[in-house]
Design an enzyme around this catalytic site. Structure first.
Site, PDB file in Angstrom:
ATOM      1  N   THR A 161       0.862  -1.181   0.000  1.00  0.00           N
ATOM      2  CA  THR A 161       0.000   0.000   0.000  1.00  0.00           C
ATOM      3  C   THR A 161       0.898   1.230   0.000  1.00  0.00           C
ATOM      4  OG1 THR A 161      -1.787  -1.093   1.182  1.00  0.00           O
ATOM      5  CG2 THR A 161      -1.638   1.280   1.493  1.00  0.00           C
ATOM      6  N   ARG A 189     -14.672  -6.328  -1.485  1.00  0.00           N
ATOM      7  CA  ARG A 189     -14.094  -5.943  -0.179  1.00  0.00           C
ATOM      8  C   ARG A 189     -13.445  -4.562  -0.279  1.00  0.00           C
ATOM      9  NH1 ARG A 189      -8.627  -4.625   1.683  1.00  0.00           N
ATOM     10  NH2 ARG A 189      -8.436  -5.320   3.832  1.00  0.00           N
ATOM     11  N   VAL A 190     -13.736  -3.702   0.661  1.00  0.00           N
ATOM     12  CA  VAL A 190     -13.092  -2.386   0.725  1.00  0.00           C
ATOM     13  C   VAL A 190     -12.331  -2.329   2.047  1.00  0.00           C
ATOM     14  CG1 VAL A 190     -13.496   0.103   0.893  1.00  0.00           C
ATOM     15  CG2 VAL A 190     -14.806  -1.267  -0.741  1.00  0.00           C
ATOM     16  N   THR A 212      -0.855   1.538   6.683  1.00  0.00           N
ATOM     17  CA  THR A 212      -0.613   0.414   5.786  1.00  0.00           C
ATOM     18  C   THR A 212      -0.658  -0.864   6.603  1.00  0.00           C
ATOM     19  OG1 THR A 212       1.099  -0.701   4.481  1.00  0.00           O
ATOM     20  CG2 THR A 212       1.876   0.967   6.008  1.00  0.00           C
ATOM     21  N   GLY A 213      -0.993  -1.961   5.938  1.00  0.00           N
ATOM     22  CA  GLY A 213      -1.043  -3.238   6.649  1.00  0.00           C
ATOM     23  C   GLY A 213      -2.390  -3.911   6.447  1.00  0.00           C
ATOM     24  N   HIS A 214      -2.679  -4.866   7.287  1.00  0.00           N
ATOM     25  CA  HIS A 214      -3.922  -5.648   7.178  1.00  0.00           C
ATOM     26  C   HIS A 214      -5.106  -4.749   7.539  1.00  0.00           C
ATOM     27  CE1 HIS A 214      -6.132  -9.612   8.329  1.00  0.00           C
ATOM     28  NE2 HIS A 214      -6.749  -8.915   7.419  1.00  0.00           N
TER      29      HIS A 214
HETATM   30  N1  GLY Z   1      -4.261  -1.655   4.151  1.00  0.00           N
HETATM   31  C1  GLY Z   1      -4.693  -2.087   2.903  1.00  0.00           C
HETATM   32  C2  GLY Z   1      -5.858  -2.963   2.941  1.00  0.00           C
HETATM   33  O1  GLY Z   1      -5.990  -3.785   3.830  1.00  0.00           O
HETATM   34  O2  GLY Z   1      -6.692  -2.857   2.092  1.00  0.00           O
END
Ligand code: GLY
Length: 292
Positions: A161, A189-190, A212-214
């Protein structure tokens, strides 16, 4: 010395060694482009939009061309931008035909009627305001296609990201974020990068953050806004970043990173992943440098 600052990231995660140098170069180029805008008296919003668009154009990052593919082997892109001067924001989710989703997010912000547009409706808005669309195939790189075939059974993963936070010479802050999201994500999915307060937040006098990340854990703790709240409490920016990431891990077992500028233009960053590509520009020399 110029009183302005820029910090950019190219994502937190675990990267293959062959991408390390191109990613570091890409982050420095984006930081420098944004810095030139700030030095010439441009706005923090212009700086973060430009930095993110440069990163979206670079296929080593998970944004724009080169983004990861969803479970249907398609690109679906999210992005957002926020102006700390006005608290206006614009965002797009799950768009498939745009090279630079951050530029559409900016137009949505400027138009001011809505904050977040998704999918086909967002692309219709793009056409109406003259932002060119492209074929999905133009956004898909050979690297991501190969990866899709290898990872069909792999866990969801998001790396690369991109984002930026800036403080301009007028004392205003802004932040922007853009992503292809998680590899193998469910269509539609957003993630946090499209959500104001989660992946992006900016407020003059307090600070600006890009995450950034999950995405799902980041959404649950509204990470960007929670980090700005820590800045208001007067924390040193590096410490605010570290504490926010520690909270992400402790409260929801989240993995990721963030970059920030505080209300005085001081930068901060932190991550709890093996790596995060981040760069800034030294105000005294005008030379870009990587951050740990
Ligand atoms: N941080 C990016 C996502 O999970 O979409």
């Amino acid at each position: 010395m110029i009183r302005a600052s820029i910090i950019v990231h190219g994502g937190a995660g675990k990267y293959s060694e062959d991408l390390r140098i191109p990613r570091e170069q890409g982050a420095k180029v984006a930081a420098l482009e944004a810095w030139r805008i700030l030095v010439n008296g441009g706005s923090a919003v212009d700086a973060v939009e430009t930095a993110v668009a440069v990163l979206e154009d670079d296929p080593v990052f998970n944004a724009g061309r080169g983004a990861v593919l969803n479970a249907d082997c398609q690109v679906e892109l999210d992005a957002s931008i926020m102006d700390g001067r006005t608290l206006r924001a614009g965002a797009v989710g799950a768009v498939k035909h745009l090279r630079n989703p951050v530029r559409l997010a900016r137009r949505i912000m400027e138009q001011g009627r809505h904050v977040l547009l998704v999918g086909a409706g967002a692309e219709r808005f793009a056409a109406a305001v003259g932002i060119p669309t492209c074929s999905s195939e133009e956004l898909i790189t050979e690297r991501q296609l190969q990866r899709w075939w290898q990872e069909r059974r792999a866990d969801l993963e998001a790396m690369g990201t991109v984002g930026a936070a800036a403080f301009d010479q007028q004392g205003h802050v802004a932040a922007a974020t853009s992503t292809g999201g998680m590899a193998q994500k469910h269509p539609g999915r957003v993630g946090d990068s499209a959500l104001v307060g989660c992946g992006t937040y900016a407020e003059d006098g307090r600070g600006a953050v890009s995450c950034t990340g999950h995405g799902e854990p980041i959404i649950r703790v509204t990470l960007a806004r929670a980090t700005v709240d820590r800045l208001e409490a007067g924390l040193d920016p590096m410490r605010a970043a570290q504490e926010a990431i520690a909270d992400l891990a402790r409260k929801v077992k989240g993995e990721g990173g963030l970059i920030l500028v505080d209300g005085q233009g001081r930068i901060g960053c932190a991550h709890n992943t093996p790596a995060m590509t981040a760069a800034t520009v030294d105000a005294a020399t005008g030379i870009p440098r990587l951050l740990p």
